[in-house]
Design a protein around this motif. Structure first.
Motif, PDB file in Angstrom:
ATOM      1  N   ASN A 261      -7.999  -3.059   0.831  1.00 15.07           N
ATOM      2  CA  ASN A 261      -7.685  -2.480   2.137  1.00 15.07           C
ATOM      3  C   ASN A 261      -8.530  -1.223   2.316  1.00 15.07           C
ATOM      4  N   LEU A 262      -9.765  -1.422   2.706  1.00 16.48           N
ATOM      5  CA  LEU A 262     -10.697  -0.301   2.828  1.00 16.48           C
ATOM      6  C   LEU A 262     -10.239   0.691   3.899  1.00 16.48           C
ATOM      7  N   GLN A 263      -9.618   0.187   4.941  1.00 15.34           N
ATOM      8  CA  GLN A 263      -9.169   1.078   6.008  1.00 15.34           C
ATOM      9  C   GLN A 263      -8.116   2.060   5.500  1.00 15.34           C
ATOM     10  N   ALA A 264      -7.188   1.564   4.682  1.00 16.89           N
ATOM     11  CA  ALA A 264      -6.143   2.447   4.152  1.00 16.89           C
ATOM     12  C   ALA A 264      -6.738   3.508   3.237  1.00 16.89           C
ATOM     13  N   GLU A 265      -7.684   3.113   2.390  1.00 15.34           N
ATOM     14  CA  GLU A 265      -8.327   4.103   1.533  1.00 15.34           C
ATOM     15  C   GLU A 265      -9.115   5.110   2.367  1.00 15.34           C
ATOM     16  N   ARG A 266      -9.820   4.627   3.364  1.00 16.86           N
ATOM     17  CA  ARG A 266     -10.618   5.520   4.200  1.00 16.86           C
ATOM     18  C   ARG A 266      -9.736   6.551   4.896  1.00 16.86           C
ATOM     19  N   GLN A 267      -8.607   6.117   5.425  1.00 22.92           N
ATOM     20  CA  GLN A 267      -7.699   7.049   6.101  1.00 22.92           C
ATOM     21  C   GLN A 267      -7.192   8.118   5.136  1.00 22.92           C
ATOM     22  N   PHE A 268      -6.878   7.700   3.907  1.00 26.91           N
ATOM     23  CA  PHE A 268      -6.425   8.661   2.913  1.00 26.91           C
ATOM     24  C   PHE A 268      -7.532   9.669   2.605  1.00 26.91           C
ATOM     25  N   LEU A 269      -8.746   9.187   2.424  1.00 29.49           N
ATOM     26  CA  LEU A 269      -9.853  10.071   2.078  1.00 29.49           C
ATOM     27  C   LEU A 269     -10.253  10.964   3.249  1.00 29.49           C
ATOM     28  N   GLU A 270     -10.125  10.471   4.466  1.00 26.85           N
ATOM     29  CA  GLU A 270     -10.410  11.322   5.621  1.00 26.85           C
ATOM     30  C   GLU A 270      -9.540  12.567   5.591  1.00 26.85           C
ATOM     31  N   GLN A 271      -8.313  12.401   5.116  1.00 28.88           N
ATOM     32  CA  GLN A 271      -7.396  13.534   5.078  1.00 28.88           C
ATOM     33  C   GLN A 271      -7.603  14.420   3.859  1.00 28.88           C
ATOM     34  N   TYR A 272      -7.866  13.782   2.693  1.00 34.80           N
ATOM     35  CA  TYR A 272      -7.799  14.547   1.443  1.00 34.80           C
ATOM     36  C   TYR A 272      -9.141  14.771   0.748  1.00 34.80           C
TER      37      TYR A 272
ATOM     38  N   TRP B 237       0.798  -1.217   0.000  1.00 39.06           N
ATOM     39  CA  TRP B 237       0.000   0.000   0.000  1.00 39.06           C
ATOM     40  C   TRP B 237       0.834   1.272   0.000  1.00 39.06           C
ATOM     41  N   SER B 238       2.048   1.222   0.500  1.00 44.17           N
ATOM     42  CA  SER B 238       2.797   2.463   0.720  1.00 44.17           C
ATOM     43  C   SER B 238       3.089   3.184  -0.592  1.00 44.17           C
ATOM     44  N   GLU B 239       3.535   2.445  -1.624  1.00 42.04           N
ATOM     45  CA  GLU B 239       3.868   3.102  -2.894  1.00 42.04           C
ATOM     46  C   GLU B 239       2.655   3.759  -3.547  1.00 42.04           C
ATOM     47  N   PRO B 240       1.523   3.072  -3.664  1.00 44.78           N
ATOM     48  CA  PRO B 240       0.347   3.739  -4.248  1.00 44.78           C
ATOM     49  C   PRO B 240      -0.088   4.972  -3.459  1.00 44.78           C
ATOM     50  N   LEU B 241      -0.050   4.884  -2.146  1.00 43.96           N
ATOM     51  CA  LEU B 241      -0.491   6.017  -1.338  1.00 43.96           C
ATOM     52  C   LEU B 241       0.488   7.184  -1.407  1.00 43.96           C
ATOM     53  N   GLN B 242       1.774   6.894  -1.512  1.00 46.88           N
ATOM     54  CA  GLN B 242       2.767   7.961  -1.649  1.00 46.88           C
ATOM     55  C   GLN B 242       2.584   8.704  -2.969  1.00 46.88           C
ATOM     56  N   VAL B 243       2.398   7.949  -4.050  1.00 40.87           N
ATOM     57  CA  VAL B 243       2.207   8.585  -5.356  1.00 40.87           C
ATOM     58  C   VAL B 243       0.891   9.349  -5.375  1.00 40.87           C
ATOM     59  N   ALA B 244      -0.157   8.756  -4.827  1.00 39.84           N
ATOM     60  CA  ALA B 244      -1.454   9.443  -4.779  1.00 39.84           C
ATOM     61  C   ALA B 244      -1.349  10.748  -3.998  1.00 39.84           C
ATOM     62  N   GLN B 245      -0.615  10.733  -2.908  1.00 40.82           N
ATOM     63  CA  GLN B 245      -0.457  11.947  -2.102  1.00 40.82           C
ATOM     64  C   GLN B 245       0.217  13.057  -2.901  1.00 40.82           C
ATOM     65  N   LEU B 246       1.204  12.687  -3.716  1.00 43.30           N
ATOM     66  CA  LEU B 246       1.901  13.684  -4.524  1.00 43.30           C
ATOM     67  C   LEU B 246       1.017  14.259  -5.631  1.00 43.30           C
ATOM     68  N   LEU B 247       0.030  13.484  -6.068  1.00 44.55           N
ATOM     69  CA  LEU B 247      -0.791  13.888  -7.206  1.00 44.55           C
ATOM     70  C   LEU B 247      -2.205  14.319  -6.819  1.00 44.55           C
ATOM     71  N   VAL B 248      -2.512  14.313  -5.547  1.00 46.98           N
ATOM     72  CA  VAL B 248      -3.893  14.479  -5.108  1.00 46.98           C
ATOM     73  C   VAL B 248      -4.471  15.848  -5.483  1.00 46.98           C
ATOM     74  N   HIS B 249      -3.649  16.849  -5.689  1.00 48.98           N
ATOM     75  CA  HIS B 249      -4.148  18.170  -6.082  1.00 48.98           C
ATOM     76  C   HIS B 249      -3.703  18.556  -7.484  1.00 48.98           C
ATOM     77  N   HIS B 250      -3.414  17.558  -8.289  1.00 49.98           N
ATOM     78  CA  HIS B 250      -2.997  17.798  -9.683  1.00 49.98           C
ATOM     79  C   HIS B 250      -4.136  18.467 -10.455  1.00 49.98           C
ATOM     80  N   PRO B 251      -3.816  19.353 -11.400  1.00 50.55           N
ATOM     81  CA  PRO B 251      -4.876  20.083 -12.108  1.00 50.55           C
ATOM     82  C   PRO B 251      -5.546  19.328 -13.253  1.00 50.55           C
ATOM     83  N   HIS B 252      -4.949  18.229 -13.748  1.00 47.97           N
ATOM     84  CA  HIS B 252      -5.459  17.610 -14.974  1.00 47.97           C
ATOM     85  C   HIS B 252      -6.429  16.473 -14.689  1.00 47.97           C
TER      86      HIS B 252
END
Length: 247
Positions: free
Chosen positions: A203-214, A170-185
């Protein structure tokens, strides 16, 4: 390697095989669908009008014959279907290749990344080539490309992590998603949302934690893609949160 030399006989044969599968009535629709007009992300791309299943027929017939020379020649083509066929050939050869053959194919992929210049080209190749290659290696390239400002490298970085998701990493997908989460395209919005959705299936918990933040600040398209498989009531709660809210 020079890319402007005359094509090999094998490349000519393969391209003739593709031409035999052209459906002219599809050309204009593909040109519109892949945004090839002035100022659009696929500006100037050329389509013949060949379906992906028909391209896969050609790949199956030629995969054991073509080498790196033919792949380079196909990648150099202005025709979208030729470049896609080259990438499908690369995936097929990579899947069955020796470590040395895989190394050579990845070197071509990295060298010719400028030819991977539409979203379907990315999606057909990034998980099966770069994603698989990086599973047991340093993955910093994904973070570099995510921060590169280059639309297609950024989408490759995100879509390549599908391989990691399938391996329950999960760490690699979440790291890349975090870098791109406010991308304009929009194409990155869809890619990030799609990968978050795939991660959430496992891993619903990992997705939920990411979405809670972003969720409050991420683009709505990205959020809709990420929440697509969620129950309607939970989906609505995330979609309606005001900016700055936290769960």
């Amino acid at each position: 390697m020079r890319y402007n030399t005359p094509m090999t006989k094998l490349t000519e044969d393969l391209m003739n095989s593709l031409r035999q599968r052209i459906q002219p009535e599809k050309k204009d629709g593909y040109q519109r669908f892949f945004k090839t007009g002035p100022g659009q992300y696929g500006e100037g791309d050329v389509f013949w009008g060949i379906t992906v299943p028909h391209q896969r027929e050609v790949v199956k017939a030629y995969a054991s014959q073509v080498g790196l020379t033919e792949i380079h020649e196909l990648l150099s083509s202005e025709v979208h279907e030729c470049r896609l066929t080259a990438l499908l050939l690369m995936v097929a050869k990579f899947t069955k290749g020796s470590p040395r053959e895989r190394q050579s194919l990845i070197e071509v992929y990295l060298e010719r990344v400028d030819r991977i210049n539409n979203w379907d080209l990315v999606d057909a190749s990034a998980p099966g080539l770069l994603g698989v290659w990086l599973l047991d290696k340093d993955t910093s390239l994904l973070l570099q490309w995510a921060q590169s400002g280059h639309l297609w490298k950024q989408r490759i970085a995100m879509i390549a992590t599908w391989t990691f998701i399938r391996k329950e990493r999960w760490s690699e997908p979440l790291q890349v998603a975090q870098l791109l989460v406010h991308h304009p395209h929009d194409l990155i919005h869809k890619a990030v949302g799609w990968m978050l959705r795939e991660l959430g299936k496992r891993n619903l918990q990992a997705e939920r934690q990411f979405l809670e933040q972003y969720a409050p600040t991420m683009p709505r398209t990205m959020l809709r893609y990420a929440l697509e498989k969620w129950p309607a009531d939970e989906r609505a709660l995330f979609m309606l949160r005001p900016a700055g809210a936290r769960g």
